[in-house]
Design an enzyme around this catalytic site. Structure first.
Site, mmCIF file in Angstrom:
data_model
loop_
_atom_site.group_PDB
_atom_site.id
_atom_site.type_symbol
_atom_site.label_atom_id
_atom_site.label_comp_id
_atom_site.label_asym_id
_atom_site.label_seq_id
_atom_site.Cartn_x
_atom_site.Cartn_y
_atom_site.Cartn_z
ATOM 1 N N LYS A 54 0.987 -1.291 -0.432
ATOM 2 C CA LYS A 54 -0.170 0.017 0.716
ATOM 3 C C LYS A 54 0.632 1.255 -0.068
ATOM 4 O O LYS A 54 2.011 1.538 0.638
ATOM 5 C CB LYS A 54 -1.204 0.184 1.170
ATOM 6 C CG LYS A 54 -2.065 0.792 1.023
ATOM 7 C CD LYS A 54 -3.131 -0.229 0.329
ATOM 8 C CE LYS A 54 -4.624 0.595 0.442
ATOM 9 N NZ LYS A 54 -5.324 0.044 -0.345
HETATM 10 P P1 NAD Z 1 -12.988 7.935 -2.570
HETATM 11 O O1 NAD Z 1 -12.021 9.133 -2.824
HETATM 12 O O2 NAD Z 1 -13.494 7.638 -4.598
HETATM 13 O O3 NAD Z 1 -13.917 8.248 -2.312
HETATM 14 C C1 NAD Z 1 -14.216 8.523 -0.681
HETATM 15 C C2 NAD Z 1 -15.728 8.898 -0.737
HETATM 16 O O4 NAD Z 1 -15.163 8.688 1.509
HETATM 17 C C3 NAD Z 1 -15.877 9.685 -0.539
HETATM 18 O O5 NAD Z 1 -17.475 10.341 -0.933
HETATM 19 C C4 NAD Z 1 -15.641 11.086 0.728
HETATM 20 O O6 NAD Z 1 -16.841 12.349 0.439
HETATM 21 C C5 NAD Z 1 -16.066 9.815 1.953
HETATM 22 N N1 NAD Z 1 -15.085 10.381 2.790
HETATM 23 C C6 NAD Z 1 -13.494 10.921 2.982
HETATM 24 N N2 NAD Z 1 -13.121 11.255 4.426
HETATM 25 C C7 NAD Z 1 -14.284 11.228 5.142
HETATM 26 C C8 NAD Z 1 -15.116 11.391 5.921
HETATM 27 N N3 NAD Z 1 -14.299 11.410 7.113
HETATM 28 N N4 NAD Z 1 -16.731 10.378 6.280
HETATM 29 C C9 NAD Z 1 -16.893 10.066 5.214
HETATM 30 N N5 NAD Z 1 -17.206 10.234 4.077
HETATM 31 C C10 NAD Z 1 -15.592 10.600 3.739
HETATM 32 O O7 NAD Z 1 -12.333 6.545 -2.440
HETATM 33 P P2 NAD Z 1 -12.814 5.080 -2.695
HETATM 34 O O8 NAD Z 1 -12.180 4.579 -4.057
HETATM 35 O O9 NAD Z 1 -14.488 4.590 -2.578
HETATM 36 O O10 NAD Z 1 -12.230 4.616 -1.337
HETATM 37 C C11 NAD Z 1 -13.359 3.951 -0.528
HETATM 38 C C12 NAD Z 1 -12.780 3.249 0.627
HETATM 39 O O11 NAD Z 1 -12.765 2.270 0.132
HETATM 40 C C13 NAD Z 1 -11.120 3.226 1.040
HETATM 41 O O12 NAD Z 1 -11.038 2.363 2.652
HETATM 42 C C14 NAD Z 1 -10.571 2.108 0.189
HETATM 43 O O13 NAD Z 1 -9.382 1.948 0.364
HETATM 44 C C15 NAD Z 1 -10.922 1.104 0.065
HETATM 45 N N6 NAD Z 1 -11.315 0.712 -1.013
HETATM 46 C C16 NAD Z 1 -10.787 1.076 -2.181
HETATM 47 C C17 NAD Z 1 -10.635 0.247 -3.912
HETATM 48 C C18 NAD Z 1 -10.885 1.156 -5.283
HETATM 49 O O14 NAD Z 1 -11.165 0.230 -5.614
HETATM 50 N N7 NAD Z 1 -11.194 2.105 -5.077
HETATM 51 C C19 NAD Z 1 -10.764 -0.797 -3.558
HETATM 52 C C20 NAD Z 1 -10.871 -1.172 -2.079
HETATM 53 C C21 NAD Z 1 -11.123 -0.679 -0.745
#
Ligand code: NAD
Length: 412
Positions: free
Chosen positions: A104
Site C-alpha cells: 500500500k
Molecule cells: P474515493 O476517494 O473514491 O471516495 C471516498 C469517499 O469517502 C468520498 O465520498 C468522500 O467524500 C468520503 N469521505 C472521505 N472522508 C470521509 C469522512 N471522514 N467521513 C465520511 N466520508 C468521507 O475512495 P474509494 O476508492 O471509494 O475508497 C473508499 C474506501 O474503499 C477506502 O477505505 C479504500 O481503501 C477502500 N477500497 C477502495 C478500492 C478501490 O478500488 N477504489 C478497493 C478496495 C477498497
C-alpha cells in the site's frame, strides 16, 4: 502507536494464526512488512511557494506474486495506517486467489487543496522517488481514496519515462490508456456479490434489503447503484460533507447525477440530513462503511442496529468493535473479502496488459463473480470447520495460502 490501525489488523491476523496454531517464527514472517519506503516530496505550488509532503510505500509480502495495492492521497495517511493497509492487501489477494502479494502507498496531503496540475506534479514526484521499487513484476499500485484513473495515467506515464512503455506497472488506468473495462465498478460489484451470497446463505434476498452506505466515492457510489439495480433499498448515503437519509429509499440515480454535477452531496436536498456517525447506527438491514478506516469502534458498536456490516472500506471496524458486533450476532463481511473485487479486476487488467489483448466486460464480470462464489464457498467451509466468524475464516484461508507459498519457495 499501541492502538493503531496496524496493531488492530495484527489482532485479526493473530486470531487466524491461533486458529491454525502456527509456529512463532512463521507468525513473525507473515506479520511484518518486507520493505518500507518513506519519501520526501517537494514540489512547486501554483503560487510559486514550496509544497513539502511525505509519501509512503509499504511492501508487506510477495510470496505469492508481486506486491500489489492502492495509493491513497489523504491528510490522514501515516506510516502505521499504510502498514495496516499493506498487510490487509496480502490477505485479500490470497483470499480471492489472485497471484499477488500485498502493498500500500499513500501521500499525506489534503487533495482538495491541490489544483489538478499540483496533483500531477506530486504524483510524478512520487514516481521519481519510488520508481526503482515498483514495476510490473515487482509492485503494482492502483487507485485508492482520492486517487483515480487520471492519477494512475500520470503514474504510468512517469514510470514509462524511466523504464520505457509499461502499462502493466499500475492498474485502475482509464480504458483509453490500457485500463480494463469493468475496473471502475469492480470493487462495488464485488461488494454486491459478497453481500448477495451471504444473504442467500442466511435465507434472505438482496431485493428489499435496506442498506445505509457511508462514502459515495468509487466504492460507495458503484455499490449504491448496483445494489439499487438489484432491488435493494438504499436508505442513506454520505460523503465528507455529511449524510443524507430517506427511510423509504433514496433515488440513487438522482443522487449519483447530483454528485457527478456538483462534485459532492452537500447541496442534495431531497433527503433528511444526518451525520456520518448517525448513518452507522440507522435502523436498517445492512450498514456499509465505504470511506475511511476505524469508524466502527467500541463507542458505537453497541448501537449498530443492522444485522450485517459490509466492509467496502479497508479497516472500518476496530478489533474491539468486531468482538462486540460478533457477540451481538451481527455478521461482519470482512474487508479482505467484501472489497476484493477491485484487486481482482486489477489482476485482469494486468493480465490483459501483459498479453496486449483485451477482454469483454461480460467476461470480466463473469470471472469476477466466479472468484467471489469460490471465496464465499471456501469461507463457509472454514467457518464450519473451526467454528469461527467470517473474518477469522477469511484470515485463516488467506494465511494458509501465503504460508504454503512461503514454505514451498523456501523463503523461510
Ligand atoms: P474515493 O476517494 O473514491 O471516495 C471516498 C469517499 O469517502 C468520498 O465520498 C468522500 O467524500 C468520503 N469521505 C472521505 N472522508 C470521509 C469522512 N471522514 N467521513 C465520511 N466520508 C468521507 O475512495 P474509494 O476508492 O471509494 O475508497 C473508499 C474506501 O474503499 C477506502 O477505505 C479504500 O481503501 C477502500 N477500497 C477502495 C478500492 C478501490 O478500488 N477504489 C478497493 C478496495 C477498497
Amino acid at each position: 502507536m499501541a492502538g493503531g490501525a496496524y496493531e488492530s489488523t495484527n489482532k485479526f491476523l493473530q486470531d487466524g494464526f491461533d486458529t491454525l496454531g502456527l509456529a512463532p517464527k512463521t507468525e513473525h514472517m507473515l506479520k511484518t512488512p518486507a520493505r518500507e519506503v518513506k519519501v520526501e516530496l517537494v514540489i512547486t505550488m501554483d503560487d510559486e511557494s514550496v509544497g513539502n509532503f511525505i509519501g509512503y510505500r509499504v511492501q508487506h509480502d510477495n510470496a505469492r506474486g508481486p506486491f500489489k495495492g492502492g495509493l491513497r492521497y489523504d491528510e490522514s495517511v501515516n506510516r502505521n495506517e499504510v502498514q495496516s493497509l499493506a498487510s490487509l492487501m496480502s490477505w485479500k489477494t490470497a483470499l480471492i486467489d489472485v497471484p499477488y502479494g500485498g502493498a500500500k502507498g499513500g501521500i499525506s496531503v489534503n487533495p482538495r487543496e491541490l489544483s489538478t496540475s499540483e496533483k500531477e506534479r506530486l504524483t510524478r514526484r512520487f514516481v521519481e522517488t519510488t520508481h526503482q521499487f515498483i514495476g510490473p513484476t515487482t509492485d503494482i499500485p492502483a487507485p485508492d481514496m482520492n486517487t483515480d484513473g487520471q492519477v494512475m495515467a500520470w503514474l504510468f506515464d512517469e514510470y514509462s519515462n524511466f523504464h520505457g512503455f509499461e502499462p502493466a506497472v499500475v492498474t485502475g488506468k482509464p480504458v483509453d490508456v490500457h485500463g480494463s473495462v469493468g475496473r471502475d465498478a469492480a470493487t462495488g460489484r464485488g461488494c454486491l456479490f459478497a453481500l448477495r451470497d451471504v444473504l442467500n446463505h442466511d435465507g434472505h434476498e438482496l431485493a428489499d434489503t435496506e442498506i445505509a452506505i457511508q462514502g459515495f466515492g468509487n466504492v460507495g457510489s458503484w455499490a449504491a447503484r448496483l445494489l439499487d439495480d438489484h432491488g435493494a433499498v438504499v436508505t442513506a448515503v454520505s460523503d465528507i460533507t455529511g449524510g443524507y437519509y430517506d427511510p423509504t429509499g433514496l433515488d440513487i440515480p438522482a443522487v449519483y447525477e447530483h454528485v457527478a454535477a456538483e462534485g459532492d452531496l452537500k447541496t442534495f436536498d431531497d433527503a433528511t440530513e444526518i451525520t456520518n456517525d448517525e448513518l452507522l447506527t440507522l435502523d436498517c438491514d445492512v450498514v456499509m462503511p465505504a470511506a475511511i478506516g476505524h469508524v466502527l469502534t467500541e463507542e458505537n458498536a453497541d448501537d449498530v442496529q443492522a444485522d450485517y456490516v459490509l466492509e467496502g472500506a479497508n479497516g472500518p471496524t476496530t478489533y474491539p468493535a468486531h468482538q462486540i458486533l460478533t457477540d451481538r450476532g451481527v455478521t461482519c463481511i470482512p474487508d479482505i473479502f467484501a472489497n476484493a473485487g477491485g484487486v481482482t479486476v486489477s489482476y485482469f487488467e494486468w493480465a490483459q496488459n501483459i498479453q496486449h489483448f483485451s477482454w469483454s466486460e461480460s467476461e470480466i464480470n463473469q470471472r469476477l463473480e466466479e472468484r467471489f462464489i469460490d471465496a464465499h464457498d471456501a469461507l463457509r467451509d472454514t467457518m464450519d470447520r473451526y467454528d469461527v466468524p467470517m473474518r477469522t475464516a477469511a484470515f485463516v484461508n488467506a494465511i494458509e495460502r501465503v504460508r504454503r507459498a512461503t514454505e514451498m519457495r523456501g523463503l523461510q
